[in-house]
Scaffold this motif. Sequence first.
Motif, PDB file in Angstrom:
ATOM      1  N   ALA A  89       0.845  -1.185   0.000  1.00  0.00           N
ATOM      2  CA  ALA A  89       0.000   0.000   0.000  1.00  0.00           C
ATOM      3  C   ALA A  89       0.882   1.238   0.000  1.00  0.00           C
ATOM      4  CB  ALA A  89      -0.911   0.000   1.221  1.00  0.00           C
ATOM      5  N   PHE A  90       0.469   2.259  -0.752  1.00  0.00           N
ATOM      6  CA  PHE A  90       1.238   3.481  -0.870  1.00  0.00           C
ATOM      7  C   PHE A  90       0.329   4.690  -0.719  1.00  0.00           C
ATOM      8  CE2 PHE A  90       3.412   0.257  -3.358  1.00  0.00           C
ATOM      9  CZ  PHE A  90       4.742   0.405  -2.977  1.00  0.00           C
ATOM     10  N   SER A  91       0.916   5.783  -0.298  1.00  0.00           N
ATOM     11  CA  SER A  91       0.179   7.032  -0.268  1.00  0.00           C
ATOM     12  C   SER A  91      -0.254   7.380  -1.690  1.00  0.00           C
ATOM     13  CB  SER A  91       1.079   8.127   0.302  1.00  0.00           C
ATOM     14  OG  SER A  91       0.388   9.344   0.406  1.00  0.00           O
ATOM     15  N   ALA A  92      -1.481   7.907  -1.820  1.00  0.00           N
ATOM     16  CA  ALA A  92      -2.077   8.101  -3.143  1.00  0.00           C
ATOM     17  C   ALA A  92      -1.619   9.384  -3.816  1.00  0.00           C
ATOM     18  CB  ALA A  92      -3.596   8.081  -3.031  1.00  0.00           C
ATOM     19  N   THR A  93      -0.312   9.584  -3.898  1.00  0.00           N
ATOM     20  CA  THR A  93       0.212  10.744  -4.616  1.00  0.00           C
ATOM     21  C   THR A  93       0.231  10.450  -6.110  1.00  0.00           C
ATOM     22  OG1 THR A  93       2.504   9.998  -4.515  1.00  0.00           O
ATOM     23  CG2 THR A  93       1.698  11.285  -2.655  1.00  0.00           C
ATOM     24  N   GLN A  94       0.163  11.503  -6.917  1.00  0.00           N
ATOM     25  CA  GLN A  94       0.235  11.296  -8.363  1.00  0.00           C
ATOM     26  C   GLN A  94       1.584  10.690  -8.746  1.00  0.00           C
ATOM     27  OE1 GLN A  94      -2.473  11.820 -10.312  1.00  0.00           O
ATOM     28  NE2 GLN A  94      -1.298  10.672 -11.839  1.00  0.00           N
ATOM     29  N   GLU A  95       2.632  11.077  -8.026  1.00  0.00           N
ATOM     30  CA  GLU A  95       3.958  10.521  -8.275  1.00  0.00           C
ATOM     31  C   GLU A  95       3.950   9.007  -8.105  1.00  0.00           C
ATOM     32  OE1 GLU A  95       8.509  10.849  -6.428  1.00  0.00           O
ATOM     33  OE2 GLU A  95       6.885  12.099  -5.646  1.00  0.00           O
ATOM     34  N   ASN A  96       3.336   8.537  -6.996  1.00  0.00           N
ATOM     35  CA  ASN A  96       3.267   7.100  -6.770  1.00  0.00           C
ATOM     36  C   ASN A  96       2.413   6.403  -7.821  1.00  0.00           C
ATOM     37  OD1 ASN A  96       4.905   7.112  -4.544  1.00  0.00           O
ATOM     38  ND2 ASN A  96       3.248   7.121  -3.052  1.00  0.00           N
ATOM     39  N   ILE A  97       1.264   7.008  -8.125  1.00  0.00           N
ATOM     40  CA  ILE A  97       0.355   6.394  -9.098  1.00  0.00           C
ATOM     41  C   ILE A  97       1.023   6.270 -10.466  1.00  0.00           C
ATOM     42  CG2 ILE A  97      -1.808   6.724 -10.364  1.00  0.00           C
ATOM     43  CD1 ILE A  97      -2.909   8.043  -7.772  1.00  0.00           C
ATOM     44  N   ASP A  98       1.691   7.329 -10.903  1.00  0.00           N
ATOM     45  CA  ASP A  98       2.366   7.294 -12.198  1.00  0.00           C
ATOM     46  C   ASP A  98       3.475   6.247 -12.214  1.00  0.00           C
ATOM     47  OD1 ASP A  98       0.741   9.301 -13.127  1.00  0.00           O
ATOM     48  OD2 ASP A  98       2.212  10.908 -12.817  1.00  0.00           O
ATOM     49  N   LYS A  99       4.217   6.174 -11.119  1.00  0.00           N
ATOM     50  CA  LYS A  99       5.319   5.212 -11.048  1.00  0.00           C
ATOM     51  C   LYS A  99       4.789   3.784 -11.071  1.00  0.00           C
ATOM     52  CE  LYS A  99       9.512   4.212  -8.358  1.00  0.00           C
ATOM     53  NZ  LYS A  99      10.331   4.610  -7.186  1.00  0.00           N
ATOM     54  N   LEU A 100       3.683   3.538 -10.359  1.00  0.00           N
ATOM     55  CA  LEU A 100       3.092   2.201 -10.343  1.00  0.00           C
ATOM     56  C   LEU A 100       2.529   1.831 -11.713  1.00  0.00           C
ATOM     57  CD1 LEU A 100       1.294   2.418  -6.876  1.00  0.00           C
ATOM     58  CD2 LEU A 100       3.174   0.865  -7.460  1.00  0.00           C
ATOM     59  N   LYS A 101       1.909   2.789 -12.375  1.00  0.00           N
ATOM     60  CA  LYS A 101       1.378   2.525 -13.720  1.00  0.00           C
ATOM     61  C   LYS A 101       2.499   2.149 -14.691  1.00  0.00           C
ATOM     62  CE  LYS A 101      -2.867   5.319 -13.752  1.00  0.00           C
ATOM     63  NZ  LYS A 101      -3.551   6.492 -14.365  1.00  0.00           N
ATOM     64  N   SER A 102       3.645   2.785 -14.522  1.00  0.00           N
ATOM     65  CA  SER A 102       4.756   2.539 -15.437  1.00  0.00           C
ATOM     66  C   SER A 102       5.283   1.111 -15.344  1.00  0.00           C
ATOM     67  CB  SER A 102       5.893   3.528 -15.170  1.00  0.00           C
ATOM     68  OG  SER A 102       6.557   3.236 -13.949  1.00  0.00           O
ATOM     69  N   LEU A 103       5.014   0.435 -14.224  1.00  0.00           N
ATOM     70  CA  LEU A 103       5.478  -0.942 -14.077  1.00  0.00           C
ATOM     71  C   LEU A 103       4.757  -1.876 -15.044  1.00  0.00           C
ATOM     72  CD1 LEU A 103       5.705  -1.239 -10.172  1.00  0.00           C
ATOM     73  CD2 LEU A 103       7.562  -0.791 -11.797  1.00  0.00           C
ATOM     74  N   GLY A 104       3.483  -1.597 -15.276  1.00  0.00           N
ATOM     75  CA  GLY A 104       2.726  -2.372 -16.242  1.00  0.00           C
ATOM     76  C   GLY A 104       2.105  -3.646 -15.725  1.00  0.00           C
ATOM     77  N   PHE A 105       2.611  -4.208 -14.603  1.00  0.00           N
ATOM     78  CA  PHE A 105       2.143  -5.514 -14.153  1.00  0.00           C
ATOM     79  C   PHE A 105       1.365  -5.479 -12.834  1.00  0.00           C
ATOM     80  CE2 PHE A 105       6.543  -4.987 -12.682  1.00  0.00           C
ATOM     81  CZ  PHE A 105       6.416  -5.182 -11.313  1.00  0.00           C
ATOM     82  N   VAL A 106       1.067  -4.269 -12.324  1.00  0.00           N
ATOM     83  CA  VAL A 106       0.320  -4.207 -11.076  1.00  0.00           C
ATOM     84  C   VAL A 106      -1.056  -3.602 -11.281  1.00  0.00           C
ATOM     85  CG1 VAL A 106       2.369  -4.068  -9.605  1.00  0.00           C
ATOM     86  CG2 VAL A 106       1.309  -1.967 -10.425  1.00  0.00           C
ATOM     87  N   ASN A 107      -2.030  -4.134 -10.566  1.00  0.00           N
ATOM     88  CA  ASN A 107      -3.332  -3.491 -10.446  1.00  0.00           C
ATOM     89  C   ASN A 107      -3.196  -2.399  -9.393  1.00  0.00           C
ATOM     90  OD1 ASN A 107      -4.366  -5.326 -12.237  1.00  0.00           O
ATOM     91  ND2 ASN A 107      -5.462  -6.541 -10.704  1.00  0.00           N
ATOM     92  N   ILE A 108      -3.920  -1.308  -9.564  1.00  0.00           N
ATOM     93  CA  ILE A 108      -3.849  -0.199  -8.605  1.00  0.00           C
ATOM     94  C   ILE A 108      -5.274   0.122  -8.156  1.00  0.00           C
ATOM     95  CG2 ILE A 108      -2.982   2.114  -8.153  1.00  0.00           C
ATOM     96  CD1 ILE A 108      -1.308   1.836 -10.718  1.00  0.00           C
ATOM     97  N   LEU A 109      -5.508   0.019  -6.861  1.00  0.00           N
ATOM     98  CA  LEU A 109      -6.848   0.222  -6.314  1.00  0.00           C
ATOM     99  C   LEU A 109      -6.845   1.381  -5.321  1.00  0.00           C
ATOM    100  CD1 LEU A 109      -9.778  -0.896  -6.127  1.00  0.00           C
ATOM    101  CD2 LEU A 109      -9.000  -2.309  -4.215  1.00  0.00           C
ATOM    102  N   PRO A 110      -7.560   2.481  -5.603  1.00  0.00           N
ATOM    103  CA  PRO A 110      -7.618   3.598  -4.644  1.00  0.00           C
ATOM    104  C   PRO A 110      -8.486   3.231  -3.453  1.00  0.00           C
ATOM    105  CG  PRO A 110      -9.091   4.029  -6.480  1.00  0.00           C
ATOM    106  CD  PRO A 110      -8.358   2.750  -6.817  1.00  0.00           C
ATOM    107  N   TYR A 111      -8.101   3.746  -2.289  1.00  0.00           N
ATOM    108  CA  TYR A 111      -8.821   3.356  -1.074  1.00  0.00           C
ATOM    109  C   TYR A 111      -8.664   4.408   0.015  1.00  0.00           C
ATOM    110  CZ  TYR A 111     -10.080   0.669   3.087  1.00  0.00           C
ATOM    111  OH  TYR A 111     -10.658   0.245   4.235  1.00  0.00           O
ATOM    112  N   THR A 112      -9.767   4.744   0.660  1.00  0.00           N
ATOM    113  CA  THR A 112      -9.741   5.612   1.841  1.00  0.00           C
ATOM    114  C   THR A 112     -10.451   4.869   2.959  1.00  0.00           C
ATOM    115  OG1 THR A 112      -9.766   7.623   0.506  1.00  0.00           O
ATOM    116  CG2 THR A 112     -10.399   7.834   2.812  1.00  0.00           C
ATOM    117  N   GLY A 113      -9.751   4.596   4.016  1.00  0.00           N
ATOM    118  CA  GLY A 113     -10.304   3.793   5.100  1.00  0.00           C
ATOM    119  C   GLY A 113     -10.923   4.617   6.204  1.00  0.00           C
TER     120      GLY A 113
END
Length: 572
Positions: free
Chosen positions: A299-323
Amino acid sequence: MKKSMTLLSGVLLSSLLFTACSNEGASGSSASSGSESSATGQAASAALTELYKAPDLSKLPAAAQQRTDTIIMALTDPSGAFTPYFHQSGYDGNVSSLLFASLVTTNDKGLPAPNLASSWDISDDQRTYTFHLQKNLTFSDGSPLTADDVAFTWTILHDKAYDGDSLIPALGIEGSQEYHDGKADSISGIKVTDPQTISVTIAKPNATALLTLGSDVLSKAYYGKDYSFGHLDYIKDLHLKPLGNGPYTLEKFLPGQEVRFTANEHYFKGAPKTKNFIYKTSEGDTWQYVETGEIDFAAFSATQENIDKLKSLGFVNILPYTGSTYSYLQPNLEHDALKDKKVRQAITYGLDRQSIYVDANQGAGELANIPAAPISWAYTQDGINPYAYDPEKANQLLDEAGWTAGSDGIRTKDGQKLTIHYLGTKSPQTDVFIAVATENFKAIGVDFQPEVFADFNALVSKVEGGDYDLASFSTPMLTDPSDGLTQFLDGEVKGYNNPEFVKLYNEALATSDIEQRKQIYAKIFKLLNDDLPVIFTNYKKTVYAYNGRIQDLRVSPFNGIAASVPDWNLQK
């Protein structure tokens, strides 16, 4: 320190994973101390509003491709106290959540739902609860799970030697005080009708009683074998050899490295679809482990930097979440300066929380001013002081409190300097906090002395010893509004004692009428917002990043991913 509210650590926001909590230090990003505008940050964090599916699983690292029956998740190192009701930290709770099942769970709306108990009845006076267990329940060794095990679990929590943080004793089960005092051999309010039926009578109506009583069940044959009244130390010897009834069993615990689980073939809902599960200690290395495929979920903080970096990997699903959690700074109210409400208010006004928790995280957060999350039905901002950054107001309050600036700019009173000894764990978020707080506190005449720990458990020991002024915490999942208030009631926040709070707290639990409870919680939130027994900081916005092969992962605002773990399977 039996805190269900524990400190954050590393980059993993594990408070959002199961029912435990984590360190306020984790941003999960390479966050800089520079601050974007609030509007820009909020827009960035809102960029991902639904599940982003991995576009190219061919990029999945070989290490992750080769796993066929094992899923690996990042976790902050637990202490090893894996017996429910006896945890030393929230991370222990993350482990036991896979080993034990509760009588009652909650659905996605936070309402009670059947689990080990198939149903229940509540008497007209709201004091007697009768639980009907599922048929043919067993523990992981195949031994039967019956109402006697439930009775044993409730009973030992009333032993005079019990010093954990269970809320069951606070319900006032009839006859529990007599048992606690050694005047009775059993608790009269607990009655076993047959192997599948047990009832319990509490002192007065309590809106949270069903979920509180519906917690985990311990085996009487295993955990009660060596039990005698007044002696519970023997259970410590069983912490690393838990006998549970949940989806997994403990295979091995390697401190500082990992916790290994294997599927419980006796699990009442059927064995998990993935045979092996591993919690891998990944503090400081989470990004690396995700990129190399050494872990499948983080789990990572939902920064655009993190989201963009995770998308660039290509092999991970990314699910936004606020608990349903909130974070806060806990002041040591046993220290003279912090006993004064004006000093606590001054610290809050004098700390640029917006820069620390929102801007530096590119909007992946929202400021908190009450002990309830925005998704709670009790949440309100009416009459709530936002404590916007205001150094002038902070200085005014410190003047009124009798703290005067010396020649070095640091305020003193009765010969003592106004010092804040802050404890944090090593992480980018802690770096941001220290950088901003150092400047902020200097401006209001506070001597700021930060201390950073690489090891979470070492930090907990420091807090237990009382050698601190401020420490960062985050709550676990909060199902009922009362869940976020217990720390102000049970002595967890030492030095706080407000009879008006206790009165309102009890009033809110005495009725099941939601509208009445809302009105009472509004009063409580306003009171705590003024008293500041803790300094509320923020609500976190998170993204889950996980191996695109994982199927059937679900998330609940109140339970995180815990309930869906047994259904996870690796697509071939």
